[in-house]
Write a protein that holds these residues in place. Structure first.
Motif, mmCIF file in Angstrom:
data_model
loop_
_atom_site.group_PDB
_atom_site.id
_atom_site.type_symbol
_atom_site.label_atom_id
_atom_site.label_comp_id
_atom_site.label_asym_id
_atom_site.label_seq_id
_atom_site.Cartn_x
_atom_site.Cartn_y
_atom_site.Cartn_z
ATOM 1 N N ALA A 1 10.974 0.015 6.985
ATOM 2 C CA ALA A 1 11.029 0.814 8.214
ATOM 3 C C ALA A 1 9.822 1.746 8.300
ATOM 4 C CB ALA A 1 12.329 1.621 8.258
ATOM 5 N N LEU A 2 9.460 2.351 7.187
ATOM 6 C CA LEU A 2 8.303 3.238 7.157
ATOM 7 C C LEU A 2 7.025 2.469 7.478
ATOM 8 C CD1 LEU A 2 7.148 6.049 6.592
ATOM 9 C CD2 LEU A 2 7.090 5.442 4.165
ATOM 10 N N VAL B 1 4.406 3.076 10.584
ATOM 11 C CA VAL B 1 2.978 3.301 10.348
ATOM 12 C C VAL B 1 2.159 2.242 11.092
ATOM 13 C CG1 VAL B 1 1.154 3.257 8.595
ATOM 14 C CG2 VAL B 1 3.286 4.507 8.159
ATOM 15 N N GLN B 2 2.561 0.989 11.014
ATOM 16 C CA GLN B 2 1.830 -0.093 11.674
ATOM 17 C C GLN B 2 1.763 0.136 13.187
ATOM 18 O OE1 GLN B 2 0.175 -2.658 10.107
ATOM 19 N NE2 GLN B 2 -0.679 -2.976 12.117
ATOM 20 N N ASN C 1 13.275 10.712 12.102
ATOM 21 C CA ASN C 1 12.936 10.645 10.674
ATOM 22 C C ASN C 1 13.935 9.850 9.841
ATOM 23 O OD1 ASN C 1 10.508 11.914 10.961
ATOM 24 N ND2 ASN C 1 11.229 13.908 10.284
ATOM 25 N N ASP C 2 15.226 9.949 10.168
ATOM 26 C CA ASP C 2 16.212 9.157 9.415
ATOM 27 C C ASP C 2 15.904 7.674 9.544
ATOM 28 O OD1 ASP C 2 17.545 11.395 8.557
ATOM 29 O OD2 ASP C 2 19.181 11.216 10.004
ATOM 30 N N ARG C 3 15.493 7.254 10.720
ATOM 31 C CA ARG C 3 15.152 5.856 10.965
ATOM 32 C C ARG C 3 13.802 5.507 10.338
ATOM 33 N NH1 ARG C 3 15.887 6.169 16.243
ATOM 34 N NH2 ARG C 3 13.714 5.946 16.775
ATOM 35 N N ILE C 4 12.815 6.401 10.505
ATOM 36 C CA ILE C 4 11.464 6.151 9.974
ATOM 37 C C ILE C 4 11.499 6.003 8.457
ATOM 38 C CG2 ILE C 4 9.172 7.174 9.626
ATOM 39 C CD1 ILE C 4 9.571 8.509 12.433
ATOM 40 N N GLU D 1 0.835 -1.215 0.000
ATOM 41 C CA GLU D 1 0.000 0.000 0.000
ATOM 42 C C GLU D 1 0.865 1.259 0.000
ATOM 43 O OE1 GLU D 1 -2.745 0.138 3.269
ATOM 44 O OE2 GLU D 1 -3.657 -1.781 2.739
ATOM 45 N N LEU D 2 1.903 1.260 0.838
ATOM 46 C CA LEU D 2 2.783 2.432 0.911
ATOM 47 C C LEU D 2 3.574 2.616 -0.378
ATOM 48 C CD1 LEU D 2 4.029 2.116 4.596
ATOM 49 C CD2 LEU D 2 2.588 3.933 3.663
#
Length: 92
Positions: free
Chosen positions: A81-82, A86-87, A72-75, A14-15
């Motif tokens: 990772a994103l 989100v999950q 944010n660098d990790r996300i 989806e992403l």
């Protein structure tokens, strides 16, 4: 292993579809390796792309990703990772 051999979870798919649509990427979702970097040498996204993607994630999943967040660098390290972020934080 080719990119198409990497399996994506439903949320990762989806992403990936949202990324291609919202950012008007010239790749198919099958070409997005869930473990590859989203920025730089990976998919080549930039800070404007991150902002647009963040807005879509907030709208669709209720997850707010702020520009000044130190994580944010990790996300945004990879699609996987994103999707994990989100999950863990989704409200929709």
């Amino acid at each position: 292993m080719s990119v198409t051999e990497h399996s994506k979870s439903e949320l990762e798919q989806e992403l990936a579809e949202a990324m291609v649509r919202v950012l008007e990427l010239e790749v198919s979702t099958d070409e997005i390796d869930p473990d590859a970097a989203l920025f730089g040498e990976g998919l080549g996204l930039d800070s404007i792309d991150a902002l647009e993607l963040s807005l879509e994630i907030t709208r669709r999943y209720g997850v707010e990703i702020r520009g000044e967040d130190d994580r944010n660098d990790r996300i945004f390290a990879s699609l996987r990772a994103l999707a994990s972020h989100v999950q863990e934080n989704r409200t929709k």
